[in-house]
Write a protein that holds these residues in place. Structure first.
Motif, PDB file in Angstrom:
ATOM      1  N   ALA A 233       0.826  -1.210   0.000  1.00 55.94           N
ATOM      2  CA  ALA A 233       0.000   0.000   0.000  1.00 55.94           C
ATOM      3  C   ALA A 233       0.860   1.261   0.000  1.00 55.94           C
ATOM      4  CB  ALA A 233      -0.930  -0.012   1.214  1.00 55.94           C
ATOM      5  N   ILE A 234       1.976   1.236   0.717  1.00 55.34           N
ATOM      6  CA  ILE A 234       2.890   2.380   0.702  1.00 55.34           C
ATOM      7  C   ILE A 234       3.499   2.536  -0.690  1.00 55.34           C
ATOM      8  CG2 ILE A 234       5.092   3.231   1.597  1.00 55.34           C
ATOM      9  CD1 ILE A 234       4.291   2.049   4.320  1.00 55.34           C
ATOM     10  N   ALA A 235       3.832   1.402  -1.327  1.00 59.07           N
ATOM     11  CA  ALA A 235       4.324   1.460  -2.707  1.00 59.07           C
ATOM     12  C   ALA A 235       3.277   2.071  -3.622  1.00 59.07           C
ATOM     13  CB  ALA A 235       4.695   0.059  -3.192  1.00 59.07           C
ATOM     14  N   HIS A 236       2.014   1.711  -3.416  1.00 62.80           N
ATOM     15  CA  HIS A 236       0.919   2.277  -4.217  1.00 62.80           C
ATOM     16  C   HIS A 236       0.851   3.792  -4.038  1.00 62.80           C
ATOM     17  CE1 HIS A 236      -3.239   3.441  -5.196  1.00 62.80           C
ATOM     18  NE2 HIS A 236      -3.239   2.418  -6.026  1.00 62.80           N
ATOM     19  N   SER A 237       1.011   4.262  -2.800  1.00 62.09           N
ATOM     20  CA  SER A 237       0.948   5.709  -2.563  1.00 62.09           C
ATOM     21  C   SER A 237       2.106   6.434  -3.248  1.00 62.09           C
ATOM     22  CB  SER A 237       0.939   6.008  -1.064  1.00 62.09           C
ATOM     23  OG  SER A 237       2.183   5.699  -0.458  1.00 62.09           O
ATOM     24  N   LEU A 238       3.271   5.792  -3.318  1.00 60.73           N
ATOM     25  CA  LEU A 238       4.418   6.397  -4.005  1.00 60.73           C
ATOM     26  C   LEU A 238       4.167   6.491  -5.507  1.00 60.73           C
ATOM     27  CD1 LEU A 238       7.318   4.554  -2.121  1.00 60.73           C
ATOM     28  CD2 LEU A 238       6.639   6.949  -1.839  1.00 60.73           C
ATOM     29  N   ILE A 239       3.655   5.404  -6.090  1.00 64.07           N
ATOM     30  CA  ILE A 239       3.335   5.390  -7.518  1.00 64.07           C
ATOM     31  C   ILE A 239       2.240   6.404  -7.831  1.00 64.07           C
ATOM     32  CG2 ILE A 239       2.101   4.012  -9.242  1.00 64.07           C
ATOM     33  CD1 ILE A 239       4.845   3.114  -9.368  1.00 64.07           C
ATOM     34  N   LYS A 240       1.211   6.423  -7.006  1.00 64.52           N
ATOM     35  CA  LYS A 240       0.089   7.347  -7.221  1.00 64.52           C
ATOM     36  C   LYS A 240       0.578   8.791  -7.133  1.00 64.52           C
ATOM     37  CE  LYS A 240      -4.467   8.369  -7.170  1.00 64.52           C
ATOM     38  NZ  LYS A 240      -4.529   9.679  -6.540  1.00 64.52           N
ATOM     39  N   GLY A 241       1.520   9.065  -6.236  1.00 59.04           N
ATOM     40  CA  GLY A 241       2.057  10.412  -6.124  1.00 59.04           C
ATOM     41  C   GLY A 241       2.749  10.867  -7.396  1.00 59.04           C
ATOM     42  N   ILE A 242       3.523   9.969  -8.008  1.00 57.13           N
ATOM     43  CA  ILE A 242       4.191  10.303  -9.271  1.00 57.13           C
ATOM     44  C   ILE A 242       3.150  10.540 -10.363  1.00 57.13           C
ATOM     45  CG2 ILE A 242       5.726   9.443 -11.081  1.00 57.13           C
ATOM     46  CD1 ILE A 242       7.255   7.942  -8.888  1.00 57.13           C
ATOM     47  N   SER A 243       2.163   9.643 -10.439  1.00 58.33           N
ATOM     48  CA  SER A 243       1.112   9.796 -11.436  1.00 58.33           C
ATOM     49  C   SER A 243       0.361  11.114 -11.248  1.00 58.33           C
ATOM     50  CB  SER A 243       0.143   8.613 -11.345  1.00 58.33           C
ATOM     51  OG  SER A 243      -0.897   8.737 -12.294  1.00 58.33           O
ATOM     52  N   ASP A 244       0.052  11.463 -10.010  1.00 56.67           N
ATOM     53  CA  ASP A 244      -0.668  12.721  -9.738  1.00 56.67           C
ATOM     54  C   ASP A 244       0.151  13.939 -10.168  1.00 56.67           C
ATOM     55  OD1 ASP A 244      -2.844  11.405  -8.727  1.00 56.67           O
ATOM     56  OD2 ASP A 244      -2.352  11.743  -6.622  1.00 56.67           O
ATOM     57  N   ARG A 245       1.456  13.887  -9.954  1.00 59.26           N
ATOM     58  CA  ARG A 245       2.305  14.999 -10.393  1.00 59.26           C
ATOM     59  C   ARG A 245       2.261  15.141 -11.911  1.00 59.26           C
ATOM     60  NH1 ARG A 245       5.428  12.418  -6.294  1.00 59.26           N
ATOM     61  NH2 ARG A 245       5.888  13.795  -4.516  1.00 59.26           N
ATOM     62  N   MET A 246       2.359  14.023 -12.600  1.00 59.70           N
ATOM     63  CA  MET A 246       2.363  14.071 -14.069  1.00 59.70           C
ATOM     64  C   MET A 246       1.028  14.566 -14.607  1.00 59.70           C
ATOM     65  SD  MET A 246       4.388  10.462 -14.740  1.00 59.70           S
ATOM     66  CE  MET A 246       4.416  10.608 -16.535  1.00 59.70           C
ATOM     67  N   TRP A 247      -0.067  14.048 -14.070  1.00 61.68           N
ATOM     68  CA  TRP A 247      -1.383  14.484 -14.509  1.00 61.68           C
ATOM     69  C   TRP A 247      -1.596  15.972 -14.221  1.00 61.68           C
ATOM     70  CZ3 TRP A 247      -5.881  12.707 -16.833  1.00 61.68           C
ATOM     71  CH2 TRP A 247      -5.889  11.372 -17.240  1.00 61.68           C
ATOM     72  N   THR A 248      -1.198  16.413 -13.028  1.00 61.10           N
ATOM     73  CA  THR A 248      -1.422  17.804 -12.638  1.00 61.10           C
ATOM     74  C   THR A 248      -0.603  18.750 -13.504  1.00 61.10           C
ATOM     75  OG1 THR A 248      -1.922  17.143 -10.362  1.00 61.10           O
ATOM     76  CG2 THR A 248      -1.312  19.444 -10.722  1.00 61.10           C
TER      77      THR A 248
ATOM     78  N   ALA B  42       0.257  18.274 -16.538  1.00 60.09           N
ATOM     79  CA  ALA B  42      -0.277  18.279 -17.900  1.00 60.09           C
ATOM     80  C   ALA B  42      -1.682  18.857 -17.986  1.00 60.09           C
ATOM     81  CB  ALA B  42      -0.265  16.866 -18.470  1.00 60.09           C
ATOM     82  N   THR B  43      -2.515  18.590 -16.977  1.00 60.47           N
ATOM     83  CA  THR B  43      -3.935  18.934 -17.090  1.00 60.47           C
ATOM     84  C   THR B  43      -4.459  19.836 -15.985  1.00 60.47           C
ATOM     85  OG1 THR B  43      -4.761  17.052 -15.775  1.00 60.47           O
ATOM     86  CG2 THR B  43      -4.281  16.638 -18.105  1.00 60.47           C
ATOM     87  N   GLY B  44      -3.701  19.994 -14.915  1.00 62.93           N
ATOM     88  CA  GLY B  44      -4.199  20.753 -13.770  1.00 62.93           C
ATOM     89  C   GLY B  44      -5.000  19.908 -12.798  1.00 62.93           C
ATOM     90  N   LYS B  45      -5.182  18.626 -13.100  1.00 66.23           N
ATOM     91  CA  LYS B  45      -5.947  17.708 -12.244  1.00 66.23           C
ATOM     92  C   LYS B  45      -5.104  16.478 -11.948  1.00 66.23           C
ATOM     93  CE  LYS B  45      -9.325  17.314 -15.272  1.00 66.23           C
ATOM     94  NZ  LYS B  45      -9.150  18.356 -16.291  1.00 66.23           N
ATOM     95  N   ARG B  46      -5.363  15.892 -10.778  1.00 65.07           N
ATOM     96  CA  ARG B  46      -4.648  14.677 -10.401  1.00 65.07           C
ATOM     97  C   ARG B  46      -5.175  13.479 -11.187  1.00 65.07           C
ATOM     98  NH1 ARG B  46      -4.689  14.578  -4.697  1.00 65.07           N
ATOM     99  NH2 ARG B  46      -5.374  16.745  -4.783  1.00 65.07           N
ATOM    100  N   THR B  47      -4.560  12.315 -10.979  1.00 65.13           N
ATOM    101  CA  THR B  47      -4.998  11.080 -11.639  1.00 65.13           C
ATOM    102  C   THR B  47      -6.479  10.847 -11.365  1.00 65.13           C
ATOM    103  OG1 THR B  47      -2.813  10.158 -11.130  1.00 65.13           O
ATOM    104  CG2 THR B  47      -4.500   8.630 -11.919  1.00 65.13           C
ATOM    105  N   PRO B  48      -7.291  10.629 -12.382  1.00 64.89           N
ATOM    106  CA  PRO B  48      -8.717  10.355 -12.146  1.00 64.89           C
ATOM    107  C   PRO B  48      -8.904   9.140 -11.251  1.00 64.89           C
ATOM    108  CG  PRO B  48      -8.307  10.759 -14.474  1.00 64.89           C
ATOM    109  CD  PRO B  48      -6.968  10.653 -13.826  1.00 64.89           C
ATOM    110  N   TYR B  49      -9.969   9.177 -10.460  1.00 64.83           N
ATOM    111  CA  TYR B  49     -10.267   8.049  -9.578  1.00 64.83           C
ATOM    112  C   TYR B  49     -10.424   6.779 -10.405  1.00 64.83           C
ATOM    113  CZ  TYR B  49     -12.597   5.100  -6.166  1.00 64.83           C
ATOM    114  OH  TYR B  49     -12.926   4.056  -5.337  1.00 64.83           O
ATOM    115  N   GLY B  50      -9.700   5.743 -10.019  1.00 62.58           N
ATOM    116  CA  GLY B  50      -9.745   4.488 -10.753  1.00 62.58           C
ATOM    117  C   GLY B  50      -8.938   4.500 -12.034  1.00 62.58           C
ATOM    118  N   GLY B  51      -8.199   5.584 -12.289  1.00 62.90           N
ATOM    119  CA  GLY B  51      -7.482   5.721 -13.548  1.00 62.90           C
ATOM    120  C   GLY B  51      -5.983   5.550 -13.460  1.00 62.90           C
TER     121      GLY B  51
END
Length: 340
Positions: free
Chosen positions: A293-308, A310-319
């Motif tokens: 789960a901690i690994a998931h939070s690290l991956i999700k953090g990177i994804s959220d940075r990239m999405w934000t 590019a788009t101004g929004k974090r990774t879509p829920y379930g995306g």
């Protein structure tokens, strides 16, 4: 009257003497309580917490229990091993808050809100400093308990619990360096921690610990090339570690791969790492659900940075594992609104 006054004085002296005499006994009771708490934490609490998938629960546990646990040092208990773990999970609280401030900063920059961007960056640094202090304390406790790996010599790790504490302490050392850098080196984490961690991870069995030892070392080789041995292939090592993690149901090596790729700006590898992480979410090891789960939070953090960015929004829920510019094999672009 004088007699009663003298009698009261004598009673006070006697009471004070009795209280002072009882203090050593209280100390023994407190030490026994501390020893029992530490033993219980190691034998029952930690294994139980490892089965949780709720990182927020671990974060709250770390912040709540750390002062209580460490207070028993004053009466002679030795909580260093547990201290490594509770400081590490306590740092997940402030790291999550720091990420939110980083995302707020990115949105503010994108929209031209300079004052808010400055405020977000300042708050991010404050939280990164707290994270670095907690993580460096976790690393220091590990070294204080076991010593350092040096000149090819490893500390004595007697059992699986010792090995897990050692591994988590080493990873926390690297995280403390990264967070200290974000906080303008306010904490002053020594720069040689990276080299010590690289040596320390070599003391663990790579297959036994999901590929984390070799994966962690390879991630450091990419970030700090001067640590890489001659003829070592960091990406090949990270890919092997990632496969081991997927096979054993603990995806921390995949997160290390993504962090390494993100740190050096390798967008293709970052995207591949995030996609593979998201696609390997079955057959996870329930005994180490918290690590995953901690690994998931690290991956999700990177994804959220990239999405934000590019788009101004974090990774879509379930995306998780999708990107804003993805296209289906048939050609048309994915409708991001469908993900929202």
């Amino acid at each position: 009257m004088k007699f009663r006054s003298k009698a009261r004085g004598a009673l006070r002296v006697a009471a004070l003497g009795a209280a002072l005499a009882a203090l050593p006994g209280c100390g023994m009771v407190y030490k026994t309580t501390g020893d029992v708490l530490i033993s219980y934490g190691r034998a029952e609490m930690v294994p139980y917490l490892m089965t949780y998938q709720d990182v927020g629960m671990a974060c709250a546990t770390g912040e709540a229990l750390t002062p209580l646990l460490l207070s028993f040092e004053a009466v002679g208990s030795h909580p260093d091993k547990l201290a490594t773990l509770v400081y590490t999970v306590a740092a997940t609280c402030t790291e999550a808050l720091a990420l939110e401030e980083e995302l707020r900063y990115m949105r503010a920059i994108k929209e031209g809100r300079v004052t808010e961007a400055q405020d977000a960056r300042s708050r991010q640094k404050e939280l990164a400093e707290i994270s670095a202090r907690r993580q460096y304390e976790a690393y220091s406790r590990t070294v204080g308990e076991f010593g350092e790996a040096d000149n090819g010599k490893c500390p004595r790790l007697r059992n699986d619990f010792d090995e897990m504490v050692w591994m988590i302490g080493q990873v926390s050392g690297v995280q403390s360096l990264l967070n200290d850098a974000t906080a303008d080196t306010t904490v002053g984490v020594p720069r040689d921690v990276a080299a010590k961690v690289e040596r320390g991870l070599a003391c663990l069995d790579n297959e036994k610990w999901w590929g984390v030892p070799r994966g962690g070392r390879a991630a450091l080789w990419n970030i700090l090339p001067m640590l890489k041995p001659d003829n070592a292939d960091a990406w090949a090592e990270l890919e092997r570690a990632t496969r081991i993690g997927f096979e054993q149901g603990v995806r921390l090596p995949s997160a290390l791969y993504a962090i390494s790729a993100y740190s050096v700006g390798d967008d293709d590898r970052v995207r591949r790492a995030i996609r593979e992480f998201a696609n390997n979410d079955t057959h996870l090891d329930p005994n180490y659900a918290m690590i995953d789960a901690i690994a998931h939070s690290l991956i999700k953090g990177i994804s959220d940075r990239m999405w934000t960015e590019a788009t101004g929004k974090r990774t879509p829920y379930g995306g998780l594992g999708t990107f804003w510019d993805d296209t289906r094999s048939s050609g048309p672009a994915i409708n991001i609104d469908d993900l929202l």
